[in-house]
Design a protein around this motif. Structure first.
Motif, PDB file in Angstrom:
ATOM      1  N   ALA A  95     -28.413  -4.574-101.322  1.00 48.78           N
ATOM      2  CA  ALA A  95     -28.005  -3.416-100.523  1.00 48.78           C
ATOM      3  C   ALA A  95     -27.188  -2.434-101.353  1.00 48.78           C
ATOM      4  CB  ALA A  95     -27.208  -3.864 -99.298  1.00 48.78           C
TER       5      ALA A  95
ATOM      6  N   ALA B 170     -27.422  -0.037 -95.988  1.00 46.40           N
ATOM      7  CA  ALA B 170     -28.450  -0.671 -95.167  1.00 46.40           C
ATOM      8  C   ALA B 170     -28.822   0.203 -93.981  1.00 46.40           C
ATOM      9  CB  ALA B 170     -27.960  -2.034 -94.693  1.00 46.40           C
ATOM     10  N   SER B 171     -27.852   1.023 -93.510  1.00 47.62           N
ATOM     11  CA  SER B 171     -28.096   1.899 -92.367  1.00 47.62           C
ATOM     12  C   SER B 171     -27.081   3.029 -92.379  1.00 47.62           C
ATOM     13  CB  SER B 171     -27.983   1.108 -91.060  1.00 47.62           C
ATOM     14  OG  SER B 171     -28.056   1.973 -89.944  1.00 47.62           O
TER      15      SER B 171
END
Length: 497
Positions: A47, A53-54
């Motif tokens: 990541a 990741a988001s």
């Protein structure tokens, strides 16, 4: 594998010593596992390598501060082209009556109300909003739509076409969610950024990308754009460009595209420029930029040689009319290298730094003059109210005949040339040899040469003397100060040896 190697070494030892090494083997195994655990812990995760990741948490944090902007303008109809009917046609009267009914209401011309869509963002809980000037320019009504569907009418507090920034104000019933400006100078090429807005009128939308480049200039005097590949389309104008801390580092303003859609080249006006403009618009309703009072041009390698500069840097002063710089002792030919502690690389940077300074501030300006640096104290004026000064009255005619020098046909000044260029003395360029270095450097008939080698000239003899001095000094070119239509600029003209 490491464990098998340790066990193999232990088996190879004599029996009498195996028991002694059993404890050592166990200790080595424990140390190996510990080192492996540390390596796994400190190694970057997938990541971390691939990015967040988001972005959902960031969207939730700042999304309510982003708004859609709709504007309405009242424009009289009936002014555009209509169907063409041949004169004298039997249908001419019919079409004229029909179009007249379509274009007129019962009380006169019927207006149309085109809607323009853009974006913006809230910067205070009491309802100040930032957007692009071109989003609201010419609007009679401005409506602001929030993420939760609320709509509020907005008024214009102030605009700045030079940076394409506008500040609006709404009157909310409760405090609004707002965002703050970040430091755009801290943004690095490759950093993640997120754009939010109203692309193509589709409502609240998010796109992400990176900072592709910095310090881009388009066509404005105070341009300092961040280039990004985050998708920016029509309707994103005026929306924010966020860093990963949720701070606004740019205002999405323009795209470069052959088809009008995003191709990954978008431009956001840097927050360090926008923040100063916004503060002035909120306080005064207008901008109040510092004014130095000089005309300038970039320093080229040839000009640097002519001036004796070791490096190509700074802003070369080509004219000092009546104003703050003249009062401080600045002269034509000075190279401004530092302004208020900021090193100046070129003219664009000087204009931006001076414009960001306060009116009435006294600043230190370091200039390079005659092989030395000097520090001047300049009290800045206000650019918006600066007035042009009148030039001196024309002087008397020279009687020196025309002569050809370095591809230039030079002659005394005429009254017409004096008036057109606002000068008293100099030499008129009557013609330029199209095959000469002078032509390659852009010199044209009608130019007025005011200085040669940073010394005034009034005759061809003086011109030749300055060229000889430059040649004796080992220079490959001589520096000319010319005026064309009243606008001064320096030209480094190669010496024909």
């Amino acid at each position: 594998m490491q464990t098998n190697r340790i066990q193999a070494v232990a088996q190879a030892l004599p029996r009498t010593r195996r028991s002694q090494h059993h404890a050592l083997t166990t200790l080595l195994l424990i140390l190996t596992m510990a080192v492996t655990a540390i390596a796994v812990t400190t190694a970057p995760s997938r990541a971390q390598i691939a990015g967040p990741a988001s972005f959902a948490d960031l969207v939730d944090e700042v999304g309510d501060a982003v708004v859609n902007i709709t504007t309405t303008s009242l424009v009289a109809t009936g002014t555009g082209p209509g169907p063409q009917v041949p004169p004298g046609s039997p249908l001419e009267d019919f079409f004229n009556d029909f179009l007249d009914q379509q274009q007129r209401g019962p009380n006169g011309p019927a207006p149309r109300r085109p809607n323009a869509l853009g974006s913006g963002f809230v910067i205070s809980e009491d309802g100040f909003i930032v957007t692009n000037n071109h989003v609201i320019e010419g609007a009679d009504e401005i409506m602001v739509e929030f993420r939760d569907g609320r709509e509020l009418a907005a008024t214009v507090i102030g605009t700045d076409p030079n940076t394409d920034i506008a500040v609006l104000k709404v009157e909310p019933e409760a405090p609004l969610v707002f965002v703050s400006f970040g430091d755009s100078d801290a943004a690095r090429v490759g950093d993640w950024v997120m754009a939010m807005g109203n692309p193509l009128g589709q409502g609240f939308s998010v796109s992400v990308g990176i900072v592709s480049a910095r310090e881009r200039a388009l066509s404005g005097t105070y341009d300092d754009f961040i280039q990004t590949d985050a998708a920016i389309n029509r309707g994103n104008s005026g929306g924010p460009l966020f860093n990963m801390a949720g701070e606004v580092v740019g205002v999405n303003t323009a795209i470069l595209s052959p088809n009008g859609g995003s191709i990954g080249i978008g431009f956001s006006q840097a927050s360090n420029v926008v923040a100063g403009v916004v503060n002035q618009l909120r306080e005064f309703g207008e901008t109040r930029r510092g004014w130095l009072g000089v005309r300038i041009q970039d320093v080229t390698a040839e000009i640097a040689e002519g001036l004796g500069l070791d490096i190509v840097t700074g802003a070369l002063v080509t004219d000092v009319p009546e104003g703050p710089a003249r009062e401080a002792g600045m002269e034509v030919g000075d190279v401004i290298t530092t302004f208020d502690g900021v090193e100046i690389d070129d003219t664009r940077e000087l204009v931006r730094v001076v414009g960001g300074s306060g009116v009435g501030d006294t600043v230190r300006v370091v200039v390079y003059r005659d092989g030395e640096t000097q520090t001047l104290l300049v009290t800045l004026g206000r650019r918006e109210t600066a007035e042009n000064v009148a030039f001196p009255e024309p002087g008397s005619e020279q009687v020196t005949p025309s002569s050809e020098v370095l591809g230039l046909t030079l002659a005394p000044l005429t009254d017409e040339a004096r008036e057109a260029n606002g000068v008293e003395d100099g030499l008129l360029v009557e013609a330029v040899d199209p095959n000469s270095d002078a032509a390659d450097r852009g010199l044209e008939a009608g130019d007025v040469i005011v200085e040669v080698g940073q010394q005034p000239v009034t005759s061809v003899d003086e011109f030749n003397a300055r060229v000889d001095q430059a040649e004796e000094a080992g220079q490959n070119s001589v520096l000319l100060l010319i005026r064309r239509g009243g606008t001064p600029r320096f030209v480094a003209l190669p010496i024909d040896k």
